[in-house]
Design a protein around this motif. Sequence first.
Motif: not given
Length: 288
Positions: A212-217, A221-241
Amino acid sequence: MTTALYDVPGPRTKRRHLFYGLASTVVILALIGWIIYLLFDTGQFVAEKWTPFTYKGIQDLLLKGLANTLKAFGLAAVLSLALGAVLAAGRLSEHRALRWVCTLLVEFFRAMPVLVMIFFVYVALKVEPLPALVAGLTLYNGSVLAEVFRTGVNSVDRGQHEASYALGMRKTQVMTHVLVPQAVRAMLPTIISQLVVALKDTSLGFLITYEEFLHAGKLIASNLDYDLPFIPVVMIISPIYIGMCMLLSWLANWVSRRQKRNPKVEGTDVGAPEPGSLLPGGHKRPAA
């Protein structure tokens, strides 16, 4: 100068309220500014953390997760409403055994944590993630909605029951034509609130590997290749929820306005029907 409810504020009180409002605004803006500063200071807005969201594969992953979230929510919402209606009807039944069984089910599933039910269905019954998630959400939210429905029906004035039975209506007719239509308006805000809970609880699906959506986020967020973008993921997913929850609230308000403008309800004479007029179900009211 006073009203029936409160004292109208004078000039000094108005100035004091204005000061409180301005002070609160300054504090809130300062807090927002401090949070933004911390985000910049920790490098949450660097290009490396946001570039992945421009990739088509990442966008498809998020869209697929969002679609799976809506799918699970849609199934759970429909089944929860149906289960709640059945359990509420059982609790309102005149048969003691049926009332006892439905009460036991409602109290058990309301008390059981929804995550425990999801894991039980997934692990013990060995079903796929989607049915396990929907089953857990349905059992919990359906039992809560059952109490909402029962309370809403019982909140209708008892005189409505007695008048309907006096007119010769059967219990099913009283429920469908008199009690439920009046109770819907009172129940609607609580129903929507519970559906919002069901929507947010779909995020528990990532614990049983439902995509589901959180699983995709979480995958992003846990991908080292993207420098662990946890906060950007939260900032994108939260407004959608938040947007989906606000959409449900808007839908509830829209339905409520439609009910108020319903010509079958608005302007209807609720006085006693004329002798010989038809009641619901085709029964005629006896002449006086």
